[in-house]
Scaffold this motif. Sequence first.
Motif, PDB file in Angstrom:
ATOM      1  N   GLU A   1       0.822  -1.213   0.000  1.00 20.16           N
ATOM      2  CA  GLU A   1       0.000   0.000   0.000  1.00 20.16           C
ATOM      3  C   GLU A   1       0.846   1.249   0.000  1.00 20.16           C
ATOM      4  O   GLU A   1       0.440   2.273  -0.499  1.00 20.16           O
ATOM      5  CB  GLU A   1      -0.925   0.049   1.230  1.00 20.16           C
ATOM      6  N   ILE A   2       2.031   1.177   0.627  1.00 18.32           N
ATOM      7  CA  ILE A   2       2.817   2.398   0.740  1.00 18.32           C
ATOM      8  C   ILE A   2       4.036   2.358  -0.150  1.00 18.32           C
ATOM      9  O   ILE A   2       5.063   2.944   0.155  1.00 18.32           O
ATOM     10  CB  ILE A   2       3.241   2.661   2.203  1.00 18.32           C
TER      11      ILE A   2
ATOM     12  N   GLU B   1       9.090   2.052 -10.001  1.00 22.64           N
ATOM     13  CA  GLU B   1       7.810   1.358  -9.877  1.00 22.64           C
ATOM     14  C   GLU B   1       7.668   0.238 -10.889  1.00 22.64           C
ATOM     15  O   GLU B   1       7.083  -0.791 -10.613  1.00 22.64           O
ATOM     16  CB  GLU B   1       6.672   2.355 -10.061  1.00 22.64           C
TER      17      GLU B   1
ATOM     18  N   THR C   1       4.480   3.667  -3.319  1.00 20.24           N
ATOM     19  CA  THR C   1       4.843   4.942  -3.951  1.00 20.24           C
ATOM     20  C   THR C   1       5.426   5.959  -2.973  1.00 20.24           C
ATOM     21  O   THR C   1       6.473   6.549  -3.265  1.00 20.24           O
ATOM     22  CB  THR C   1       3.634   5.545  -4.679  1.00 20.24           C
ATOM     23  N   PRO C   2       4.800   6.181  -1.828  1.00 21.63           N
ATOM     24  CA  PRO C   2       5.420   7.158  -0.914  1.00 21.63           C
ATOM     25  C   PRO C   2       6.816   6.753  -0.470  1.00 21.63           C
ATOM     26  O   PRO C   2       7.712   7.597  -0.383  1.00 21.63           O
ATOM     27  CB  PRO C   2       4.463   7.191   0.276  1.00 21.63           C
ATOM     28  N   SER C   3       7.030   5.454  -0.219  1.00 29.37           N
ATOM     29  CA  SER C   3       8.359   5.032   0.210  1.00 29.37           C
ATOM     30  C   SER C   3       9.387   5.294  -0.873  1.00 29.37           C
ATOM     31  O   SER C   3      10.491   5.762  -0.591  1.00 29.37           O
ATOM     32  CB  SER C   3       8.375   3.536   0.525  1.00 29.37           C
TER      33      SER C   3
ATOM     34  N   ALA D   1      14.221  10.909  -2.742  1.00 31.28           N
ATOM     35  CA  ALA D   1      14.557  12.239  -2.221  1.00 31.28           C
ATOM     36  C   ALA D   1      15.844  12.180  -1.414  1.00 31.28           C
ATOM     37  O   ALA D   1      16.677  13.099  -1.468  1.00 31.28           O
ATOM     38  CB  ALA D   1      13.411  12.773  -1.377  1.00 31.28           C
ATOM     39  N   THR D   2      16.006  11.092  -0.658  1.00 30.68           N
ATOM     40  CA  THR D   2      17.237  10.951   0.115  1.00 30.68           C
ATOM     41  C   THR D   2      18.446  10.888  -0.798  1.00 30.68           C
ATOM     42  O   THR D   2      19.452  11.566  -0.579  1.00 30.68           O
ATOM     43  CB  THR D   2      17.175   9.668   0.965  1.00 30.68           C
TER      44      THR D   2
ATOM     45  N   ILE E   1       9.277   7.593  -3.124  1.00 33.36           N
ATOM     46  CA  ILE E   1       9.553   9.024  -3.194  1.00 33.36           C
ATOM     47  C   ILE E   1      10.541   9.429  -2.112  1.00 33.36           C
ATOM     48  O   ILE E   1      11.484  10.197  -2.347  1.00 33.36           O
ATOM     49  CB  ILE E   1       8.244   9.829  -3.084  1.00 33.36           C
ATOM     50  N   VAL E   2      10.352   8.882  -0.904  1.00 43.24           N
ATOM     51  CA  VAL E   2      11.257   9.248   0.189  1.00 43.24           C
ATOM     52  C   VAL E   2      12.677   8.759  -0.104  1.00 43.24           C
ATOM     53  O   VAL E   2      13.658   9.485   0.081  1.00 43.24           O
ATOM     54  CB  VAL E   2      10.737   8.654   1.517  1.00 43.24           C
TER      55      VAL E   2
ATOM     56  N   LEU F   1      11.210   7.713 -10.841  1.00 43.85           N
ATOM     57  CA  LEU F   1      10.047   7.110 -10.184  1.00 43.85           C
ATOM     58  C   LEU F   1       9.462   6.009 -11.053  1.00 43.85           C
ATOM     59  O   LEU F   1       9.056   4.960 -10.562  1.00 43.85           O
ATOM     60  CB  LEU F   1       8.995   8.189  -9.919  1.00 43.85           C
TER      61      LEU F   1
END
Lengths: 237, 68, 206
Positions: A71-72, A121, A74-76, A82-83, A78-79, A117
């Motif tokens: 479920e998470i 994915e 995409t946000p992971s 970004a790092t 992105i983080v 991204l």
Amino acid sequence: MDSIRRHPHQESFVSGIIRNNPLFVMVLGTCPALAITTSLEAALGMGLLFLFVLVGSNVLISLLREIIPDEIKTPSYIVIIATFVTIVKMFCNAYLPALYNSLGVFLSLLVVNCIVLGRAEAFASENGVFDSFLDGLGNGLGYTLALGLIALLREILGTGYLTFGEIFAFLPYMRLPILKALDGSYDYSMSLFTSPMGGFVVFGLLMALLQTKNLRKKDAARAAAIAEAQLTAQEGA
Amino acid sequence: MSQLGYVFLAVGILLLLLIVFFVTFVLYRKAPAPKGCEKLPSAENCAKCALGEGCAMNLYGQKEDPKK
Amino acid sequence: MTAYGYFVAFLLAVITDLLVDNVLLSRFYGICSFIGVGNQVKSAVSMGVAVTLVIVAASALCWPIYYFVLVPAGLPFLDTLVYILVIACLVQAVGLFIKKKSPALYKSLGIYLPLITTNCAVLGVVQSNTDAGILAGQSLAENFGLSMANAIGTSLGYLLMIFVFACIRERLATYPVPRAFKGIPIALITAALMALAVIGLAGLGA
């Protein structure tokens, strides 16, 4: 067309360079392609940093793909990306300050670069580490080549010179007069090509060229199919 | 506030943002689409920039019409 | 400066960012979505409005976080991470709100909301607001005012240009464009001509 059966590892590497070129075929990551390409050195530098971000995030995401819940995803990603971009920014600011100054905001924009991204994915979330590494390498190389091509055209036509050594300080400073060498009468250039309009024009014309090639291939395939259909119809009749 | 205080505040804000992001992301995905909007083209694909057919934002939009 | 002077400076900054240094055609921030959405006028305007809201809200949130938390903490390098998180949270929160409260809005905006997170324009504007740093002799409030003017101007410029682009492309779809140029190439050439028009305004204003 290529009957050579590639090893699956090689496939992900090679297809990223030309056949599925992220900029020209998939039309992703176009922001830096128009903004950074006024200078060949800057474009190659951007491509190099992009390669590092892509490979790093692909490898890390591939390593973590079993652990991150679905479920998470995409946000992971992105983080994580970004790092990596923050690390690359600090590295660039420290060791290549000229490149950092010329790239400006676009270095930070690597975070939302569609290619990074997208590959994370589409590929790294499902494939092994080595494959993801190769995929990142291939796409990064393809993107660098594409940027370099646009920058080459824009810089030569726009300034008449190819300047090296301004951004990568370890290179000797060279200004190669290309246009003058080809048409030796006098020093001239078409500054249209370094303006924003020139970026759109060069990119548009290159895409048109690519589309012509694709259309020719499609027409040939369709002609061959029609001919074959007629032949079988004749044989059947 | 001392610098250490600000550092804690910064880390706190970062963690807060992370939590809010993950929570709102999952909530958004799980929220059912309002009536009449179920058959919209896959927002997921559009978000991944992997735009395919049926997406209003068809980047490389000149793919062959699947009906042909 | 008097209040009137500040107002005029604000307005000038907005107009400069709207037209002269246009975010799409001169600074190249939102190109991915520009080429992608600019097909139909209605979806283009929806995208533009959504982007405007997100840029303004994100700038208003991120500038204080940078100058009042990150800089005093000695962690200015965390800005990119914080900004993308703020933008993503905003987008998801707005999406949640629209999904629950307004089906009509969801129908027109819904697909684009997740895409705004990865829109270069949003992160680009927010990041460039703080990248420049405080100029000599500028107070913090003036910097904030300039940043907000920047945010409003660029987002309105995005909206304007994407609207014009979509109108042109809608018409172009019915014209006999050569096969090699159909689709993206002619769109890029159109953008080139729009960029040419904007170049003519260079030097106007601040």
